[in-house]
Structures are given as C-alpha cells and as structure tokens.
Design an enzyme around this catalytic site. Structure first.
Site, PDB file in Angstrom:
ATOM      1  N   CYS A 185      -0.475   4.096   2.240  1.00  0.00           N
ATOM      2  CA  CYS A 185      -0.238   3.907   3.677  1.00  0.00           C
ATOM      3  C   CYS A 185       1.231   4.156   4.022  1.00  0.00           C
ATOM      4  O   CYS A 185       1.541   4.749   5.052  1.00  0.00           O
ATOM      5  CB  CYS A 185      -0.561   2.482   4.107  1.00  0.00           C
ATOM      6  SG  CYS A 185      -2.031   1.794   3.399  1.00  0.00           S
ATOM      7  N   ASP A 186       2.148   3.668   3.189  1.00  0.00           N
ATOM      8  CA  ASP A 186       3.553   3.593   3.607  1.00  0.00           C
ATOM      9  C   ASP A 186       4.504   4.497   2.832  1.00  0.00           C
ATOM     10  O   ASP A 186       5.671   4.615   3.201  1.00  0.00           O
ATOM     11  CB  ASP A 186       4.042   2.141   3.488  1.00  0.00           C
ATOM     12  CG  ASP A 186       3.229   1.203   4.372  1.00  0.00           C
ATOM     13  OD1 ASP A 186       2.797   1.660   5.454  1.00  0.00           O
ATOM     14  OD2 ASP A 186       3.021   0.047   3.988  1.00  0.00           O
ATOM     15  N   CYS A 191       0.833  -1.200   0.000  1.00  0.00           N
ATOM     16  CA  CYS A 191       0.000   0.000   0.000  1.00  0.00           C
ATOM     17  C   CYS A 191       0.872   1.257   0.000  1.00  0.00           C
ATOM     18  O   CYS A 191       1.433   1.628   1.040  1.00  0.00           O
ATOM     19  CB  CYS A 191      -0.917  -0.006   1.219  1.00  0.00           C
ATOM     20  SG  CYS A 191      -1.902   1.487   1.367  1.00  0.00           S
TER      21      CYS A 191
END
Ligand code: NAP
Length: 326
Positions: free
Chosen positions: A152-153, A149
């Site tokens: 997200c990261d 992701c």
C-alpha cells in the site's frame, strides 16, 4: 479485514431481514473459496466482504507460491479472480461488514451495516490483522511514516530510507519489496537470526540495499508532522540511540479478527477460533477457514483449502439435516 466489536445485548434490529443457507464472513482466499464451493452446491451463499475486499492477500504485491501461476500473480488480481469464479456459480458478494452476532440459536443472527441476516450455516473467515509494536509515537505517526503494508505505502518512500521490523517471512518479503522504491532498507530484528525461510533469508542478505541490525528493538517513533527518527535499543548491550529514517514498516505477526465471537465460539489464548479437521467449531453449523483459525500456515493456498473444506462440511451438514427432517 476489520470487524467491529459487538455483543448480543447491543444487537441492533434495524435493516432488511435476509434468510440464507450459507453466510460467509470475510472475502479473503478462505471466504471466497468457501463461497465458490457452496455456490457450486447450489446453496446460494452470501459473502459479507468486510472492509478489506480480498483480505490481506489482496494487499500483497505479487504472490509467487500459489499453484497455477508460474510467473506469480498480483494479490488483488488473484482476489478478483476468486470473486469472479464464485459469482459465476451464483455466490452473492456484498460489500458489507458484520458488526455483531448472536450464535445462541439457529438460524444464527448476524447484524451487518446494511441488513440483519439469519443463517442456517455460517462460515467464519474474518482473517487477521497486523500486530503493532505498541511503542510511543507509533499510533500518532501511522500513515505519516509508520505503516503495516509495503504494497500500500511503499511507493511513497521512493529514494528514501526505511526501517522494517521483524524477522519472519512477512518482514523479509516486504523488506525485499521495499527495495524497489527505497534507497536503503534497514531490517531491525530482536534476535541474531531470522525465522524466515532460507530462500528469503538469502535474498535479503545478498541484496545490496538491505542492511540488518540484529538484537535490537524499536522503543519509540519520533516526529511531528511525519516520522523523522526512531529510538532503538540493543538488547545485548542495552545501548540506546536515535536512528534517522523516513519510514517504519512493522511486520511482527498477526492477531485474528475474532472479537465479535468472544464468549460465543471457543477460542485459544491468542483469540484463534478452535476447530477440528472438519473445520467445525463448538457450535453446530458454524465452520471456520483461514487465518481466523490458523496462525501457523497462513498461506493463500492453505486458507483457500480450508475454505473449500468448510463449505463441503456446511453442505453435508445441511444435507444431513434435510435427511433427518424427511
Ligand atoms: P512470524 O513468523 O510470527 O514472525 C514474526 C516476527 O516478528 C518474528 O521474527 C518475531 O521475532 C518478530 N516479533 C514478534 N513480536 C515482536 C515485537 N514485539 N517486537 C519485535 N519483533 C517482534 O510472522 P509472519 O512473518 O507474519 O509470518 C506468519 C506466518 O505466515 C508464518 O508461518 C510464515 O511462514 C507465513 N508467511 C509465509 C510467507 C511466504 O511463504 N511467502 C509470507 C508471509 C508469511 P522472533 O523471531 O524473535 O520471534
């Protein structure tokens, strides 16, 4: 969205019993749109969100192809809007996860973390999860440099070098997103051409931060505390070498979240639930919507459309039943 494995024989019986006309499993675009339509039909639907509120779309940084948002819209923002709209008409969105189902008779039984539901109709929109490379080191280094992701990261890789694996729309879209943070993004693809759409291909090929390594696969992820390098193999020459990198982002397709329906709903070889154009499954009163039944389009708009169709059909199903009882 993550749903745990379950079987009928292991169904727990604890938890408050709730009887509902429409139970929606999953809170992505399909589930929340189904809830909106069922709520507007005054069926008081309940949505069990699963672990990922808003589904995969909410993890997307910007959605540029959902009509009505000419400047794009954040994935989680769109999820919030879907939810608010469904709730405005009386849908109940429960942060709860379905663990097992008994679909042998109606009302269908669904056991969640917090309750036991008996549902007159069920709309299954449990989505899909990202595939893994399944190479040594991948599991151990997930969250320590290996990710599925970018939204997200990505931020953790500011001024670092990252690798993206895959050649589809997801891989290229996420690779381009990662160029906001990373100093360099290397796309490693197993063939010599992408399957992604032309617009994304052009953007990726023209981005000075993007490098592409063709005909190559990742065979190992290495590092102790965190990822430090990959072993990669050229499929034409069979040459293997170490590739130093800070991050590995894997975008190689998805698997539908259908484990708890195995043996109860008809599925294809990939675990996708089989449905007809009315979003009906092989069980009366059970409808499907979104990526759990569609591995082809996988768009927010198509999933939302299927959610609407599933709820309309659930409404007809309940109406016809009422007529036949009268
Ligand atoms: P996808 O189109 O199935 O692409 C998966 C990619 O991963 C392919 O390039 C495939 O290689 C590669 N791959 C598969 N298994 C692999 C393995 N074990 N090792 C290395 N590479 C592997 O998946 P997706 O990109 O997630 O897209 C799925 C669907 O969603 C598509 O229909 C896509 O159009 C849609 N989508 C659309 C958008 C958008 O419109 N903005 C965004 C995301 C997704 P090969 O090419 O060699 O098969």
């Amino acid at each position: 969205m993550t749903f745990n494995l379950g079987s009928i024989s292991s169904l727990p019986t604890h938890g408050e019993e709730k009887h509902v006309k429409v139970l929606v499993l999953g809170s992505g675009p399909a589930g929340l749109t189904a809830a909106l339509y069922a709520a507007r039909a005054e069926l008081n639907p309940v949505v069990l969100t699963g672990m990922e509120l808003g589904g995969q779309a909410s993890l997307t940084h910007t959605i540029e192809n959902y009509p009505g948002f000419p400047d794009g819209v954040g994935g989680s923002e769109l999820g919030d809007l879907f939810q608010r709209q469904a709730e405005r008409f009386g849908a109940k969105v429960e942060f709860d996860t379905a663990n097992s189902v008994d679909l042998s008779q109606r009302p269908y039984k669904v056991v969640s973390d917090n309750a036991v539901y008996f549902a007159e109709t069920l709309i299954v929109s449990t989505g899909a999860r990202p595939n893994h490379l399944e190479v040594p080191g991948e599991v151990e280094l997930t969250g320590k440099g290996v990710s599925y992701c970018a939204t997200c990261d990505g931020w953790f890789f500011k001024d670092k070098q990252v690798v993206v694996v895959g050649g589809g729309d997801s891989a290229l879209e996420e690779a381009l997103f990662l160029t906001r943070f990373a100093s360099k993004v290397t796309i490693i693809h197993r063939r010599d051409s992408f399957r992604a759409g032309k617009v994304l291909q052009t953007r990726a090929l023209e981005n000075p931060k993007v490098e592409i390594i063709w005909n190559t696969v990742v065979t190992e992820a290495n590092g102790k505390e965190k990822l430090t390098s990959l072993k990669i193999k050229n499929l034409v020459t069979n040459d293997q070498k170490e590739f130093v990198t800070d991050g590995l982002f894997v975008f190689i397709g998805h698997t539908p979240n259908t484990q708890m329906f195995v043996g109860q709903l008809e599925m294809d070889d990939l675990g996708t639930i089989v449905s007809n154009k009315f979003m009906e499954t092989n069980k009366p009163g059970i409808f499907v919507a979104g990526e759990v039944t569609d591995s082809h389009f996988r768009q927010v708009i198509t999933s939302a459309g299927m959610g609407a169709a599933a709820a309309i059909q659930a409404t007809h199903f309940l109406e016809n039943e009422e007529i036949s009882v009268k």
